[in-house]
Design a protein around this motif. Structure first.
Motif, mmCIF file in Angstrom:
data_model
loop_
_atom_site.group_PDB
_atom_site.id
_atom_site.type_symbol
_atom_site.label_atom_id
_atom_site.label_comp_id
_atom_site.label_asym_id
_atom_site.label_seq_id
_atom_site.Cartn_x
_atom_site.Cartn_y
_atom_site.Cartn_z
ATOM 1 N N ARG A 190 -28.144 -20.812 -70.841
ATOM 2 C CA ARG A 190 -28.734 -20.775 -69.214
ATOM 3 C C ARG A 190 -28.511 -20.941 -67.988
ATOM 4 N NH1 ARG A 190 -35.290 -22.363 -72.133
ATOM 5 N NH2 ARG A 190 -35.907 -20.264 -72.916
ATOM 6 N N ALA A 191 -27.972 -21.292 -68.125
ATOM 7 C CA ALA A 191 -26.462 -21.859 -67.343
ATOM 8 C C ALA A 191 -25.679 -22.278 -67.914
ATOM 9 C CB ALA A 191 -27.721 -23.010 -65.549
ATOM 10 N N GLY A 192 -24.500 -22.025 -67.083
ATOM 11 C CA GLY A 192 -23.046 -22.297 -67.976
ATOM 12 C C GLY A 192 -22.313 -23.493 -66.162
ATOM 13 N N ALA A 193 -21.861 -24.588 -67.391
ATOM 14 C CA ALA A 193 -21.530 -25.365 -66.918
ATOM 15 C C ALA A 193 -20.257 -24.537 -64.949
ATOM 16 C CB ALA A 193 -20.068 -26.118 -67.721
ATOM 17 N N HIS A 194 -21.333 -25.850 -64.061
ATOM 18 C CA HIS A 194 -21.005 -25.273 -62.874
ATOM 19 C C HIS A 194 -20.814 -25.925 -62.050
ATOM 20 C CE1 HIS A 194 -25.375 -24.532 -63.171
ATOM 21 N NE2 HIS A 194 -25.336 -25.114 -61.247
ATOM 22 N N GLY A 195 -20.474 -26.473 -60.360
ATOM 23 C CA GLY A 195 -20.755 -27.843 -59.336
ATOM 24 C C GLY A 195 -21.655 -26.174 -58.535
ATOM 25 N N ASP A 196 -22.304 -27.387 -57.692
ATOM 26 C CA ASP A 196 -23.384 -26.415 -56.610
ATOM 27 C C ASP A 196 -22.569 -26.165 -55.120
ATOM 28 O OD1 ASP A 196 -25.481 -26.097 -58.201
ATOM 29 O OD2 ASP A 196 -25.817 -27.780 -57.165
ATOM 30 N N ILE A 197 -22.545 -24.690 -54.516
ATOM 31 C CA ILE A 197 -21.465 -24.866 -53.680
ATOM 32 C C ILE A 197 -21.528 -24.872 -52.443
ATOM 33 C CG2 ILE A 197 -21.346 -22.951 -52.306
ATOM 34 C CD1 ILE A 197 -21.820 -21.259 -53.922
ATOM 35 N N ASN A 198 -23.167 -26.065 -52.202
ATOM 36 C CA ASN A 198 -23.996 -26.313 -50.897
ATOM 37 C C ASN A 198 -23.944 -27.766 -50.580
ATOM 38 O OD1 ASN A 198 -25.394 -25.511 -53.064
ATOM 39 N ND2 ASN A 198 -26.516 -27.222 -52.921
ATOM 40 N N LEU A 199 -24.385 -28.526 -49.707
ATOM 41 C CA LEU A 199 -23.984 -29.496 -49.383
ATOM 42 C C LEU A 199 -24.938 -30.643 -50.107
ATOM 43 C CD1 LEU A 199 -25.065 -29.606 -45.507
ATOM 44 C CD2 LEU A 199 -22.570 -30.340 -46.352
ATOM 45 N N ILE A 200 -26.175 -30.144 -50.369
ATOM 46 C CA ILE A 200 -26.895 -30.997 -51.283
ATOM 47 C C ILE A 200 -28.025 -30.090 -52.317
ATOM 48 C CG2 ILE A 200 -26.446 -33.702 -50.802
ATOM 49 C CD1 ILE A 200 -29.630 -33.595 -49.701
ATOM 50 N N THR A 201 -28.376 -30.268 -53.260
ATOM 51 C CA THR A 201 -29.035 -29.263 -54.175
ATOM 52 C C THR A 201 -31.063 -30.205 -54.783
ATOM 53 O OG1 THR A 201 -27.615 -27.882 -55.256
ATOM 54 C CG2 THR A 201 -29.465 -28.190 -55.961
ATOM 55 N N LEU A 202 -31.723 -29.933 -54.078
ATOM 56 C CA LEU A 202 -32.794 -30.792 -54.434
ATOM 57 C C LEU A 202 -33.672 -29.910 -55.757
ATOM 58 C CD1 LEU A 202 -32.360 -30.633 -51.216
ATOM 59 C CD2 LEU A 202 -34.297 -32.180 -51.439
ATOM 60 N N LEU A 203 -34.246 -29.778 -56.812
ATOM 61 C CA LEU A 203 -33.907 -29.378 -58.097
ATOM 62 C C LEU A 203 -35.764 -29.933 -58.668
ATOM 63 C CD1 LEU A 203 -33.768 -27.312 -60.590
ATOM 64 C CD2 LEU A 203 -32.412 -29.746 -61.402
ATOM 65 N N MET A 272 -29.118 -26.190 -50.314
ATOM 66 C CA MET A 272 -29.349 -27.080 -48.615
ATOM 67 C C MET A 272 -27.970 -26.711 -48.470
ATOM 68 S SD MET A 272 -31.109 -30.336 -46.976
ATOM 69 C CE MET A 272 -31.297 -30.231 -45.219
ATOM 70 N N HIS A 273 -27.939 -25.801 -47.470
ATOM 71 C CA HIS A 273 -26.862 -25.225 -46.811
ATOM 72 C C HIS A 273 -26.655 -25.359 -44.742
ATOM 73 C CE1 HIS A 273 -24.730 -22.706 -49.822
ATOM 74 N NE2 HIS A 273 -26.129 -22.862 -50.223
ATOM 75 N N PRO A 274 -25.797 -25.988 -44.962
ATOM 76 C CA PRO A 274 -25.077 -26.170 -43.039
ATOM 77 C C PRO A 274 -25.280 -24.437 -42.585
ATOM 78 C CG PRO A 274 -23.107 -26.248 -44.229
ATOM 79 C CD PRO A 274 -24.046 -25.650 -45.505
ATOM 80 N N ARG A 275 -25.263 -24.591 -41.290
ATOM 81 C CA ARG A 275 -25.010 -23.356 -40.482
ATOM 82 C C ARG A 275 -23.521 -22.826 -41.359
ATOM 83 N NH1 ARG A 275 -27.163 -23.572 -35.026
ATOM 84 N NH2 ARG A 275 -25.806 -22.401 -34.733
ATOM 85 N N GLY A 276 -23.320 -21.319 -41.169
ATOM 86 C CA GLY A 276 -22.529 -20.876 -41.094
ATOM 87 C C GLY A 276 -20.530 -21.610 -40.411
ATOM 88 N N ASP A 277 -21.399 -21.906 -38.783
ATOM 89 C CA ASP A 277 -20.055 -21.901 -38.266
ATOM 90 C C ASP A 277 -19.582 -24.177 -38.328
ATOM 91 O OD1 ASP A 277 -22.348 -22.804 -36.727
ATOM 92 O OD2 ASP A 277 -22.462 -22.876 -35.043
ATOM 93 N N MET A 278 -20.383 -25.093 -39.014
ATOM 94 C CA MET A 278 -20.237 -26.109 -39.385
ATOM 95 C C MET A 278 -18.785 -25.920 -40.152
ATOM 96 S SD MET A 278 -21.936 -29.458 -41.494
ATOM 97 C CE MET A 278 -21.563 -30.765 -42.007
ATOM 98 N N GLU A 302 -17.127 -19.504 -44.192
ATOM 99 C CA GLU A 302 -15.936 -18.794 -44.719
ATOM 100 C C GLU A 302 -15.912 -19.317 -46.861
ATOM 101 O OE1 GLU A 302 -12.793 -19.190 -41.358
ATOM 102 O OE2 GLU A 302 -13.252 -20.814 -42.948
ATOM 103 N N PHE A 303 -16.506 -20.620 -46.963
ATOM 104 C CA PHE A 303 -16.574 -21.139 -48.567
ATOM 105 C C PHE A 303 -17.448 -20.878 -48.896
ATOM 106 C CE2 PHE A 303 -17.607 -25.007 -51.592
ATOM 107 C CZ PHE A 303 -16.890 -24.923 -51.540
ATOM 108 N N LEU A 304 -18.792 -20.576 -48.590
ATOM 109 C CA LEU A 304 -19.582 -20.031 -49.162
ATOM 110 C C LEU A 304 -19.113 -18.334 -49.558
ATOM 111 C CD1 LEU A 304 -23.299 -19.498 -50.367
ATOM 112 C CD2 LEU A 304 -23.371 -18.678 -47.929
ATOM 113 N N HIS A 305 -18.787 -17.655 -48.619
ATOM 114 C CA HIS A 305 -18.155 -16.422 -48.807
ATOM 115 C C HIS A 305 -17.082 -16.069 -49.674
ATOM 116 C CE1 HIS A 305 -17.430 -11.923 -48.354
ATOM 117 N NE2 HIS A 305 -15.932 -12.258 -48.785
ATOM 118 N N GLN A 306 -16.360 -16.924 -50.172
ATOM 119 C CA GLN A 306 -15.517 -17.316 -51.378
ATOM 120 C C GLN A 306 -16.072 -17.694 -52.227
ATOM 121 O OE1 GLN A 306 -12.071 -19.934 -49.956
ATOM 122 N NE2 GLN A 306 -12.928 -20.939 -51.702
#
Length: 316
Positions: A190-203, A272-278, A302-306
């Motif tokens: 259902r969702a493969g093993a992964h780390g999240d991209i962002n600052l924190i995730t609230l689920l 929860m992502h920050p502004r792109g210029d952080m 840049e990190f998000l796009h990658q």
């Protein structure tokens, strides 16, 4: 540790400095150890949660042809509908057994952003879908900002260090539908093993089971919060910014036992992502002789796009 630690936001919000410090120490040490907590006394009311699930279930029950009219090309899945199996974990080819929707930031007029966020996609069949989704978005964003304030204090920063970066950030609310499994999945979960991209995730929705977290010793443990708790974890951006002090832990959603294949599963993470210029450069407070700087300098945008390229939502 066979389950993730539980913390109470009421401690942080209290007028009692000892209770506030207790929360800061508890969440900070949990994020150093396992990268996950369950949190009670957040800002989502039971009524709002119920209404959101009602709307989400109504959307995913629409015919596939209708849902696909909300799949917008060229946005890298950042708004609207993403169809079944399109996303995969980093390093995997098999698509995850899920479909989902994205609500995004509607920034303040004076946000002064370096980028323009895409407009949210309106679902004309369900007039309450978008207003309910965005109300939940705001309550989760508010909860997340208080969590980040506690983490700023834990790291040794000003309490409000993250406020500016997160309050008009490129955050995403993602209602997910894992449909019933109808045949033996070929290597897919259902969702493969992964780390999240962002600052924190609230689920929201982890209490229905399936979410597992990888402990430091290599054992997978079930993350089972109480019914009214959110599961909140550290993402790769925060791990990077804190020079590995706070851990972005690998997690997955496993397929249920065969006798439960006929049951759908819903969950609603807020990324929860920050502004792109952080600037995500390693914080000086987290670099010392024993913990040399582990990452090159990079901005959040840049990190998000990658990462979106790596998980298949943006083509190179």
């Amino acid at each position: 540790m066979n389950n993730i630690p539980s913390v109470d936001l009421a401690d942080f919000l209290s007028e009692d400095p000892k209770r506030k410090q207790y929360f800061v120490d508890a969440i900070g040490s949990a994020y150093e150890e396992i990268g996950f907590v369950s949190l009670k006394n957040h800002f989502l009311s039971d009524a709002l949660v119920d209404e959101l699930y009602k709307e989400v279930k109504s959307f995913f029950a629409l015919p596939v042809e209708t849902k696909k009219t909300y799949e917008i090309e060229g946005l890298g899945g950042q708004r609207g509908y993403v169809s079944f199996g399109k996303e995969h974990a980093k390093g995997k080819k098999e698509g995850d057994l899920k479909e989902f929707w994205h609500f995004g930031q509607e920034p303040d007029e004076d946000a002064n952003l370096p980028e323009e966020y895409p407009e949210n996609v309106l679902v004309k069949e369900l007039p309450n879908f978008n207003p309910t989704g965005m109300e939940a978005y705001r309550m989760l964003e508010k909860t997340g900002i208080y969590v980040l304030r506690a983490l700023a204090l834990y790291i040794g920063l000003d309490e409000h260090y993250f406020d500016y970066w997160a309050s008009n950030g490129n955050s995403i609310l993602r209602p997910i539908h894992y449909p019933p499994i109808t045949e033996e999945p070929k290597g897919a979960v259902r969702a493969g093993a992964h780390g999240d991209i962002n600052l924190i995730t609230l689920l929201m929705g982890a209490s229905t089971g399936g979410l597992q977290v990888l402990r430091k010793d290599g054992e997978w443990i079930d993350a089972i919060p109480e019914e009214d708790e959110l599961v909140i974890n550290v993402g790769d951006m925060l791990e990077r910014h804190t020079n590995n002090k706070l851990r972005s832990t690998i997690h997955r959603v496993v397929n249920p036992p065969k006798e439960e294949w006929g049951n759908p599963r819903y969950s609603i993470p807020f990324f929860m992502h920050p502004r792109g210029d952080m600037d995500l450069s390693c914080l000086p407070e987290c670099v010392d002789e024993n913990h040399p700087k582990a990452f090159e300098d990079i901005t959040a945008g840049e990190f998000l796009h990658q990462r979106l390229v790596e998980i298949g939502l943006i083509k190179k």
